[in-house]
Write a protein that holds these residues in place. Structure first.
Motif, short mmCIF file in Angstrom:
data_model
loop_
_atom_site.label_atom_id
_atom_site.label_comp_id
_atom_site.label_asym_id
_atom_site.label_seq_id
_atom_site.Cartn_x
_atom_site.Cartn_y
_atom_site.Cartn_z
N VAL A 43 -16.42 0.04 5.75
CA VAL A 43 -15.02 -0.35 5.16
C VAL A 43 -14.07 -0.37 6.44
O VAL A 43 -13.95 0.46 7.24
N VAL A 72 -6.45 -1.07 -4.32
CA VAL A 72 -6.70 0.05 -4.00
C VAL A 72 -5.79 1.36 -4.58
O VAL A 72 -4.75 1.15 -4.79
N GLU A 81 -8.69 -4.52 -2.05
CA GLU A 81 -10.10 -4.41 -1.43
C GLU A 81 -10.69 -5.63 -1.58
O GLU A 81 -10.63 -6.18 -2.83
N ASP A 115 -3.07 8.12 4.18
CA ASP A 115 -4.13 8.37 3.07
C ASP A 115 -5.28 7.39 3.45
O ASP A 115 -6.23 7.84 2.97
N LEU A 116 -5.11 6.09 3.86
CA LEU A 116 -6.25 5.15 4.01
C LEU A 116 -7.10 5.43 5.19
O LEU A 116 -8.33 5.22 5.17
N GLN A 119 -10.49 6.96 5.15
CA GLN A 119 -11.58 6.05 4.58
C GLN A 119 -12.12 5.01 4.95
O GLN A 119 -13.15 4.21 4.86
N ASP A 121 -13.79 2.86 8.61
CA ASP A 121 -14.58 3.21 9.53
C ASP A 121 -14.05 2.49 10.95
O ASP A 121 -14.34 2.71 12.03
#
Length: 298
Positions: A43, A72, A81, A115-116, A119, A121
Protein backbone atom coordinates in the motif's frame (compact mmCIF):
# COMPACT_ATOMS: atom_id res chain seq x y z
CA UNK A 1 -3.92 -21.86 -18.54
CA UNK A 2 -2.35 -18.38 -18.76
CA UNK A 3 1.38 -17.70 -18.68
CA UNK A 4 0.90 -16.05 -15.28
CA UNK A 5 -0.78 -19.14 -13.83
CA UNK A 6 1.99 -21.36 -15.23
CA UNK A 7 4.69 -19.19 -13.67
CA UNK A 8 2.79 -18.99 -10.39
CA UNK A 9 2.44 -22.79 -10.21
CA UNK A 10 6.13 -23.27 -10.98
CA UNK A 11 7.09 -20.80 -8.24
CA UNK A 12 4.85 -22.42 -5.65
CA UNK A 13 6.18 -25.88 -6.56
CA UNK A 14 9.72 -24.61 -5.92
CA UNK A 15 8.62 -23.29 -2.53
CA UNK A 16 7.04 -26.64 -1.60
CA UNK A 17 10.12 -28.54 -2.79
CA UNK A 18 12.39 -26.37 -0.65
CA UNK A 19 10.25 -27.04 2.44
CA UNK A 20 10.57 -30.83 2.07
CA UNK A 21 13.66 -31.00 4.31
CA UNK A 22 11.78 -29.46 7.26
CA UNK A 23 9.75 -31.58 9.73
CA UNK A 24 6.46 -32.60 8.14
CA UNK A 25 4.27 -31.23 10.94
CA UNK A 26 5.30 -27.62 10.28
CA UNK A 27 5.56 -27.56 6.47
CA UNK A 28 1.92 -26.67 5.85
CA UNK A 29 1.93 -23.87 8.42
CA UNK A 30 5.11 -22.41 6.96
CA UNK A 31 3.74 -22.71 3.43
CA UNK A 32 0.56 -20.84 4.41
CA UNK A 33 2.61 -18.04 5.98
CA UNK A 34 4.88 -17.82 2.92
CA UNK A 35 1.79 -17.72 0.73
CA UNK A 36 0.64 -14.69 2.72
CA UNK A 37 3.98 -13.03 1.94
CA UNK A 38 3.66 -13.89 -1.76
CA UNK A 39 0.10 -12.57 -1.94
CA UNK A 40 0.72 -9.39 0.07
CA UNK A 41 -0.48 -6.25 -1.71
CA UNK A 42 1.75 -3.28 -0.84
CA UNK A 43 0.00 0.00 0.00
CA UNK A 44 1.57 3.25 -1.18
CA UNK A 45 0.29 6.72 -0.37
CA UNK A 46 0.70 9.38 -3.06
CA UNK A 47 0.51 12.90 -1.70
CA UNK A 48 1.25 16.39 -2.92
CA UNK A 49 -0.44 19.55 -4.10
CA UNK A 50 -2.73 19.63 -7.11
CA UNK A 51 -0.64 20.01 -10.24
CA UNK A 52 2.40 18.19 -8.87
CA UNK A 53 1.89 15.40 -11.41
CA UNK A 54 0.89 12.51 -9.13
CA UNK A 55 -1.10 10.72 -11.84
CA UNK A 56 1.57 11.04 -14.50
CA UNK A 57 4.15 9.78 -12.01
CA UNK A 58 2.13 6.65 -11.23
CA UNK A 59 1.54 6.04 -14.93
CA UNK A 60 5.27 6.31 -15.56
CA UNK A 61 6.13 3.79 -12.81
CA UNK A 62 3.50 1.06 -12.94
CA UNK A 63 2.17 -1.32 -15.56
CA UNK A 64 -1.08 -3.23 -15.46
CA UNK A 65 -4.74 -2.34 -15.22
CA UNK A 66 -5.76 0.55 -13.00
CA UNK A 67 -9.18 0.68 -11.40
CA UNK A 68 -10.70 2.75 -8.61
CA UNK A 69 -11.64 0.40 -5.77
CA UNK A 70 -13.45 2.67 -3.33
CA UNK A 71 -13.26 5.78 -1.29
CA UNK A 72 -11.14 5.02 1.75
CA UNK A 73 -13.44 4.42 4.70
CA UNK A 74 -13.99 7.40 7.02
CA UNK A 75 -11.98 9.66 4.77
CA UNK A 76 -12.83 12.61 2.58
CA UNK A 77 -14.30 12.03 -0.84
CA UNK A 78 -11.05 13.16 -2.49
CA UNK A 79 -9.09 10.27 -0.99
CA UNK A 80 -9.39 7.23 -3.24
CA UNK A 81 -7.83 3.82 -3.30
CA UNK A 82 -6.56 2.61 -6.65
CA UNK A 83 -5.61 -1.01 -7.31
CA UNK A 84 -3.04 -1.76 -9.99
CA UNK A 85 -2.82 -5.36 -11.13
CA UNK A 86 -0.67 -7.11 -13.71
CA UNK A 87 -0.77 -10.88 -13.69
CA UNK A 88 -1.20 -12.38 -10.23
CA UNK A 89 0.32 -9.55 -8.21
CA UNK A 90 -1.18 -6.16 -7.30
CA UNK A 91 -0.35 -2.87 -5.60
CA UNK A 92 -2.77 -0.53 -3.86
CA UNK A 93 -2.29 3.22 -4.20
CA UNK A 94 -4.02 5.72 -1.96
CA UNK A 95 -4.30 9.14 -3.55
CA UNK A 96 -4.12 11.55 -0.61
CA UNK A 97 -5.36 15.16 -0.85
CA UNK A 98 -2.73 17.86 -1.15
CA UNK A 99 -1.73 19.93 1.82
CA UNK A 100 -2.03 23.67 2.14
CA UNK A 101 -4.77 24.00 -0.45
CA UNK A 102 -7.57 24.89 1.93
CA UNK A 103 -6.98 26.34 5.39
CA UNK A 104 -10.32 25.05 6.64
CA UNK A 105 -9.45 21.51 5.53
CA UNK A 106 -5.90 21.38 6.85
CA UNK A 107 -7.04 20.23 10.29
CA UNK A 108 -9.24 17.56 8.71
CA UNK A 109 -6.32 16.34 6.62
CA UNK A 110 -4.05 16.15 9.66
CA UNK A 111 -6.43 13.62 11.23
CA UNK A 112 -6.66 11.78 7.91
CA UNK A 113 -2.90 11.36 7.62
CA UNK A 114 -2.51 10.20 11.20
CA UNK A 115 -5.17 7.53 10.60
CA UNK A 116 -3.77 6.45 7.24
CA UNK A 117 -0.07 6.30 8.03
CA UNK A 118 -0.04 2.95 9.87
CA UNK A 119 -1.71 1.36 6.82
CA UNK A 120 0.92 2.59 4.37
CA UNK A 121 4.16 0.84 3.42
CA UNK A 122 5.50 3.98 1.73
CA UNK A 123 4.53 7.60 1.12
CA UNK A 124 5.55 9.26 -2.15
CA UNK A 125 5.44 12.98 -1.42
CA UNK A 126 5.37 14.65 -4.82
CA UNK A 127 6.60 18.25 -5.13
CA UNK A 128 6.37 20.24 -8.34
CA UNK A 129 9.81 21.13 -9.67
CA UNK A 130 9.21 24.85 -9.96
CA UNK A 131 7.21 25.18 -6.71
CA UNK A 132 8.66 27.75 -4.32
CA UNK A 133 6.07 27.55 -1.52
CA UNK A 134 6.99 24.83 0.97
CA UNK A 135 5.62 26.14 4.26
CA UNK A 136 2.43 24.01 4.21
CA UNK A 137 4.35 20.88 3.19
CA UNK A 138 6.99 21.53 5.82
CA UNK A 139 4.33 22.03 8.51
CA UNK A 140 2.63 18.73 7.71
CA UNK A 141 5.84 16.77 7.51
CA UNK A 142 7.24 18.06 10.80
CA UNK A 143 3.97 18.27 12.77
CA UNK A 144 1.99 15.34 11.42
CA UNK A 145 4.11 12.71 9.68
CA UNK A 146 7.18 12.85 11.91
CA UNK A 147 5.30 12.49 15.22
CA UNK A 148 3.29 9.62 13.69
CA UNK A 149 6.49 7.80 12.73
CA UNK A 150 6.39 8.62 9.04
CA UNK A 151 9.99 9.67 8.52
CA UNK A 152 11.23 6.23 7.43
CA UNK A 153 8.17 5.80 5.17
CA UNK A 154 8.39 9.10 3.27
CA UNK A 155 10.19 9.47 -0.04
CA UNK A 156 10.22 12.99 -1.51
CA UNK A 157 9.90 13.18 -5.30
CA UNK A 158 10.74 16.40 -7.11
CA UNK A 159 8.63 16.03 -10.26
CA UNK A 160 8.40 18.05 -13.49
CA UNK A 161 12.04 19.09 -13.26
CA UNK A 162 11.92 19.81 -16.99
CA UNK A 163 10.15 23.03 -15.92
CA UNK A 164 13.02 24.16 -13.72
CA UNK A 165 14.82 27.18 -15.11
CA UNK A 166 16.21 27.58 -17.65
CA UNK A 167 13.38 25.34 -18.90
CA UNK A 168 13.97 26.29 -22.54
CA UNK A 169 17.29 24.45 -22.33
CA UNK A 170 15.70 21.05 -21.65
CA UNK A 171 17.22 18.46 -24.02
CA UNK A 172 14.06 17.13 -25.66
CA UNK A 173 15.92 14.68 -27.91
CA UNK A 174 17.57 12.84 -25.03
CA UNK A 175 14.94 13.68 -22.37
CA UNK A 176 17.41 15.14 -19.93
CA UNK A 177 18.27 18.50 -18.35
CA UNK A 178 20.88 20.89 -19.65
CA UNK A 179 23.99 21.43 -17.47
CA UNK A 180 22.48 24.66 -16.14
CA UNK A 181 19.19 22.94 -15.33
CA UNK A 182 21.05 20.04 -13.71
CA UNK A 183 22.80 22.41 -11.33
CA UNK A 184 19.51 24.07 -10.42
CA UNK A 185 17.93 20.65 -9.88
CA UNK A 186 20.75 19.66 -7.51
CA UNK A 187 20.34 22.96 -5.68
CA UNK A 188 16.60 22.34 -5.35
CA UNK A 189 17.16 18.82 -4.01
CA UNK A 190 19.57 20.20 -1.41
CA UNK A 191 17.14 22.97 -0.46
CA UNK A 192 14.24 20.52 0.05
CA UNK A 193 16.48 18.21 2.09
CA UNK A 194 17.46 21.14 4.30
CA UNK A 195 13.91 22.44 4.71
CA UNK A 196 12.52 19.05 5.67
CA UNK A 197 15.40 18.20 7.98
CA UNK A 198 17.62 15.70 6.16
CA UNK A 199 15.11 12.94 5.48
CA UNK A 200 15.76 9.20 5.79
CA UNK A 201 15.75 8.79 2.02
CA UNK A 202 17.34 11.02 -0.63
CA UNK A 203 15.15 13.41 -2.61
CA UNK A 204 14.68 11.99 -6.13
CA UNK A 205 14.26 14.39 -9.06
CA UNK A 206 12.24 13.16 -12.05
CA UNK A 207 10.31 14.39 -15.06
CA UNK A 208 7.64 11.69 -15.22
CA UNK A 209 6.06 12.87 -18.46
CA UNK A 210 9.52 12.84 -20.10
CA UNK A 211 10.58 9.53 -18.58
CA UNK A 212 13.56 11.20 -16.94
CA UNK A 213 15.11 9.44 -13.92
CA UNK A 214 12.03 7.27 -13.24
CA UNK A 215 14.15 4.12 -13.04
CA UNK A 216 16.30 5.72 -10.33
CA UNK A 217 13.12 6.56 -8.43
CA UNK A 218 11.86 2.97 -8.67
CA UNK A 219 15.16 1.70 -7.24
CA UNK A 220 14.86 4.19 -4.37
CA UNK A 221 11.25 3.12 -3.74
CA UNK A 222 12.15 -0.56 -3.50
CA UNK A 223 14.99 0.21 -1.09
CA UNK A 224 12.69 2.38 1.06
CA UNK A 225 9.89 -0.19 1.30
CA UNK A 226 9.68 -2.69 4.17
CA UNK A 227 11.13 -6.04 3.10
CA UNK A 228 7.77 -7.82 2.96
CA UNK A 229 6.44 -5.23 0.47
CA UNK A 230 9.41 -4.96 -1.91
CA UNK A 231 8.57 -7.90 -4.16
CA UNK A 232 4.94 -6.90 -4.65
CA UNK A 233 6.02 -3.48 -5.92
CA UNK A 234 8.83 -4.90 -8.06
CA UNK A 235 6.26 -7.14 -9.76
CA UNK A 236 4.15 -4.14 -10.80
CA UNK A 237 6.73 -1.68 -12.11
CA UNK A 238 7.22 -1.37 -15.85
CA UNK A 239 9.80 -3.72 -17.32
CA UNK A 240 12.18 -0.91 -18.22
CA UNK A 241 12.42 0.00 -14.53
CA UNK A 242 12.92 -3.55 -13.24
CA UNK A 243 16.71 -3.30 -13.10
CA UNK A 244 19.17 -5.77 -11.63
CA UNK A 245 19.21 -3.58 -8.51
CA UNK A 246 15.42 -3.73 -8.14
CA UNK A 247 15.43 -7.51 -8.58
CA UNK A 248 18.35 -8.05 -6.20
CA UNK A 249 16.95 -5.86 -3.41
CA UNK A 250 13.46 -7.38 -3.70
CA UNK A 251 14.78 -10.95 -3.84
CA UNK A 252 16.89 -10.44 -0.73
CA UNK A 253 13.94 -8.79 1.03
CA UNK A 254 11.75 -11.76 0.16
CA UNK A 255 14.39 -14.20 1.43
CA UNK A 256 14.83 -12.27 4.69
CA UNK A 257 11.05 -12.22 5.23
CA UNK A 258 10.79 -15.96 4.59
CA UNK A 259 13.73 -16.57 6.93
CA UNK A 260 11.93 -14.69 9.70
CA UNK A 261 8.68 -16.57 9.09
CA UNK A 262 10.42 -19.95 9.31
CA UNK A 263 12.28 -18.91 12.44
CA UNK A 264 9.09 -17.82 14.18
CA UNK A 265 7.21 -21.03 13.39
CA UNK A 266 10.11 -23.29 14.33
CA UNK A 267 10.45 -21.58 17.70
CA UNK A 268 6.70 -21.56 18.35
CA UNK A 269 5.97 -25.13 17.23
CA UNK A 270 8.89 -27.50 17.67
CA UNK A 271 10.52 -28.85 20.83
CA UNK A 272 14.00 -27.49 21.34
CA UNK A 273 16.04 -30.53 20.13
CA UNK A 274 14.00 -30.72 16.91
CA UNK A 275 14.07 -26.93 16.50
CA UNK A 276 17.87 -26.95 16.57
CA UNK A 277 17.97 -29.47 13.71
CA UNK A 278 15.31 -27.55 11.75
CA UNK A 279 17.18 -24.27 12.13
CA UNK A 280 20.33 -25.93 10.84
CA UNK A 281 18.41 -26.76 7.65
CA UNK A 282 16.86 -23.31 7.37
CA UNK A 283 19.63 -21.77 5.24
CA UNK A 284 19.17 -24.42 2.54
CA UNK A 285 15.39 -23.97 2.67
CA UNK A 286 15.59 -20.19 2.21
CA UNK A 287 18.12 -20.62 -0.61
CA UNK A 288 15.70 -22.93 -2.40
CA UNK A 289 12.77 -20.57 -1.91
CA UNK A 290 14.80 -17.63 -3.29
CA UNK A 291 14.93 -19.49 -6.60
CA UNK A 292 11.16 -19.16 -6.82
CA UNK A 293 11.30 -15.35 -6.80
CA UNK A 294 11.56 -14.84 -10.56
CA UNK A 295 8.62 -17.20 -11.12
CA UNK A 296 6.45 -15.50 -8.55
CA UNK A 297 7.40 -11.84 -9.07
CA UNK A 298 9.63 -11.61 -12.15
Amino acid sequence: MSQFANKEDKGRDLVKDALEILPENIRESIYRRINDVISYEPVIGIMGKTGAGKSSLCNAIFKGDVCAVSNVEACTRETQEIRIQFGKRAVRLIDIPGVGESAERDSEYEHLYRDLLPQLDLVLWVIKGDDRAFSADEHFYKNVLLPAGGEAKTLFVLNQVDKIEPFREWDVTHARPSPAQMQNILDKEAYITQRFGFTDHPVIAVAASEGYNVTHLVEAMVRALPKHAQSGVAAQVKDEHKTATVTEVATEGFADTVDKVIDELIEATLPKPVAIVAKAAKKAVVSGIKKAWSWLFG
